[in-house]
Design an enzyme around this catalytic site. Structure first.
Site, PDB file in Angstrom:
ATOM      1  N   VAL A  62      53.864  16.516  53.119  1.00 57.75           N
ATOM      2  CA  VAL A  62      53.750  15.136  53.041  1.00 57.75           C
ATOM      3  C   VAL A  62      54.797  14.318  52.685  1.00 57.75           C
ATOM      4  O   VAL A  62      55.351  14.477  51.791  1.00 57.75           O
ATOM      5  CB  VAL A  62      52.405  14.746  52.150  1.00 57.75           C
ATOM      6  CG1 VAL A  62      52.204  13.026  52.205  1.00 57.75           C
ATOM      7  CG2 VAL A  62      51.056  15.327  52.481  1.00 57.75           C
ATOM      8  N   ALA A 107      58.413  13.257  48.547  1.00 52.99           N
ATOM      9  CA  ALA A 107      57.871  13.919  49.646  1.00 52.99           C
ATOM     10  C   ALA A 107      57.279  15.271  48.747  1.00 52.99           C
ATOM     11  O   ALA A 107      57.521  15.240  47.458  1.00 52.99           O
ATOM     12  CB  ALA A 107      58.440  14.852  50.580  1.00 52.99           C
ATOM     13  N   LYS A 108      56.388  16.083  49.059  1.00 56.41           N
ATOM     14  CA  LYS A 108      55.776  17.082  48.484  1.00 56.41           C
ATOM     15  C   LYS A 108      55.210  18.123  49.590  1.00 56.41           C
ATOM     16  O   LYS A 108      55.075  17.721  50.806  1.00 56.41           O
ATOM     17  CB  LYS A 108      54.787  16.835  47.465  1.00 56.41           C
ATOM     18  CG  LYS A 108      54.558  17.852  46.352  1.00 56.41           C
ATOM     19  CD  LYS A 108      55.519  17.485  45.210  1.00 56.41           C
ATOM     20  CE  LYS A 108      55.629  18.660  44.135  1.00 56.41           C
ATOM     21  NZ  LYS A 108      56.421  18.234  43.051  1.00 56.41           N
ATOM     22  N   GLY A 109      55.302  19.361  49.359  1.00 56.22           N
ATOM     23  CA  GLY A 109      54.667  20.539  50.189  1.00 56.22           C
ATOM     24  C   GLY A 109      53.954  21.470  49.576  1.00 56.22           C
ATOM     25  O   GLY A 109      54.075  21.560  48.302  1.00 56.22           O
ATOM     26  N   ASP A 148      58.656  24.269  43.082  1.00 52.84           N
ATOM     27  CA  ASP A 148      57.612  23.755  42.317  1.00 52.84           C
ATOM     28  C   ASP A 148      56.755  25.010  42.023  1.00 52.84           C
ATOM     29  O   ASP A 148      57.201  26.213  41.850  1.00 52.84           O
ATOM     30  CB  ASP A 148      56.796  22.718  43.204  1.00 52.84           C
ATOM     31  CG  ASP A 148      55.797  21.924  42.399  1.00 52.84           C
ATOM     32  OD1 ASP A 148      56.401  21.268  41.718  1.00 52.84           O
ATOM     33  OD2 ASP A 148      54.598  22.128  42.502  1.00 52.84           O
TER      34      ASP A 148
END
Ligand code: NAD
Length: 419
Positions: A62, A107-109, A148
């Protein structure tokens, strides 16, 4: 967008954004744009398992905002990952980069998978295929992932190698948190813990105290907690308690931090460490200390235990350790809570340095990295503190307000394309 915006974490983040936006009288069109991610990609990740069968996992990336620069944010491997949680975390990354005034977006995934159930070969296949699926959307000038929960430097090395193979040349700047040998940065491992202590020093000063002789309790004794303890000790604080998943250890006169860190090197857990009194994690949170640093999980200080907290200052090393109800209770009690987006920003600052070093292909020494990180994080504290004093607000709302104000300016200057 419905599925993206319906999760609890996302809703909480949006609530915080709206509250802060109101305070700074944020432009309504900017707020509308900041209330949704810019892009969300969902991918299938087929992996041939060691049994020979193929299992299909679901992955997300995202991209929340790129107003300030390329998207930046970690990739999480966890069985509970869903698109809304990833979007909420991507929003938080956006405001973290903004409050620190880094030239980066958010962002992050994530991949919905329990990494502990996969072999090393399966994890490598998963990472390489996930990278391939999101490859059109990432890149050093586009979107730069990082580790992460459930991912580490090795995962980032596989990601970098996959992306580089597709390009035909090494592209270290596509990802941060890599091993040093392939373009990682010195000082990245210690960054978040050290940053939390630089912030603790500022918070203590703001309350008319000094780190010298201050009592500190740290929940979570992993990457963040251990380095926070090491620097707090080096700067003259008295680390009186630490804990991990196995429980905690307390000594009112101060623990022997050097001995504790040595114990961790061999045992990897605090279990069996006897040079202090055994306490539970709940007892640690209730200790009468100057600084309490939750550096383990989210949601550990809640409406049920916030009244027991006696610490004068809370430094959120972990992401989201204090619930919204607990935050209100702590503020009422006069406890100074320095929020995660500011207190654990050391990690993303040194990730930013890693990216800068990879792009310029010139690497800095550790002293320069720590000095530059300290400058960025303490300046962010000063801006937030000033705002909180001027507006008589808590630090969490102030940090968000400062962050939104910065993005609002940039968004207004850039305007809306096409009109
Ligand atoms: P880690 O895995 O290295 O350490 C986590 C620690 O928490 C371990 O000591 C573990 O035993 C402890 N823990 C786990 N469950 C617990 C429980 N129920 N009660 C008490 N302790 C428990 O992780 P880390 O990298 O140190 O990250 C810790 C927190 O900081 C996370 O919330 C993470 O999202 C956040 N964070 C980390 C970084 C970073 O650079 N590592 C950056 C920003 C935020």
């Amino acid at each position: 967008m419905e599925r993206i915006t319906e999760g609890e974490l996302f809703q909480n983040v949006i609530q915080t954004i709206r509250a802060a936006a109101k305070i700074i009288d944020c432009d309504k069109n900017v707020l509308a744009r900041l209330s949704q991610p810019r892009r969300s990609v969902t991918v299938s990740v087929p992996v041939r398992m060691d049994t020979g069968d193929v299992k299909v996992f679901t992955g997300y990336r995202v991209q929340y905002s790129s107003t300030l620069g390329p998207y930046k944010g970690g990739i999480r491997y966890h069985q509970d990952v869903d698109v809304s949680e990833v979007a909420g975390l991507a929003a938080l990354m956006t405001f973290k980069c903004s409050v620190l005034q880094l030239p980066l977006g958010g962002a992050k995934g994530g991949v919905k998978v329990d990494p502990s159930k996969l072999s090393r070969a399966e994890l490598q296949s998963l990472t390489r295929r996930f990278t391939t699926e999101i490859a059109p959307f990432i890149g050093p000038q586009q979107d730069i992932p990082a580790p992460d929960m459930g991912t580490d430097a090795q995962t980032m090395a596989w990601l970098m190698d996959t992306y580089s193979n597709q390009k035909g040349y090494a592209v270290p700047a596509v990802v941060t948190g890599k091993p040093i040998e392939i373009g990682g940065s010195l000082g990245r491992v210690t960054a978040t813990g050290y940053g939390a202590i630089y912030i603790a020093e500022k918070a203590l000063e703001a309350k008319g105290m000094s780190i010298k002789g201050a009592t500190v309790a740290i929940q979570g004794f992993g990457n963040v907690g251990q380095h926070a303890a090491a620097l707090a000790h080096e700067h003259g604080a008295r680390v009186v308690a630490v804990s991990d998943v196995s429980g905690g250890i307390h000594n009112g006169d101060g623990l022997n931090v050097v001995d504790l860190l040595e114990y961790m090197t061999t045992h990897k857990t605090l279990k069996g460490y006897t040079k202090g009194k055994s306490i539970t994690n709940e007892e640690l949170l209730a200790l009468d200390v100057d600084v309490l640093a939750p550096c383990a999980l989210n949601g550990v200080i809640t409406k049920d235990n916030a009244n027991n907290v006696k610490a004068k200052i809370i430094i959120e090393g972990a992401n989201g350790p204090t619930t919204m109800e607990a935050d209100a209770i702590l503020n009422k009690k006069g406890c100074l809570v320095v929020p995660d987006i500011l207190a654990n920003g050391g990690g993303v600052i040194v990730s930013y340095f890693e990216w800068v070093q990879d792009i310029s292909n010139y690497f800095w020494d550790e002293e320069q990295i720590n000095k530059s990180m300290k400058k960025i994080i303490t300046n962010a504290f000063d801006r937030t503190w000033k705002f909180s004093q001027e507006h008589k607000l808590d630090m969490r709302t102030s940090a968000m307000a400062v962050a939104i104000k910065h993005i609002e300016k940039a968004m207004t200057l850039r305007g809306l394309y096409p009109r």
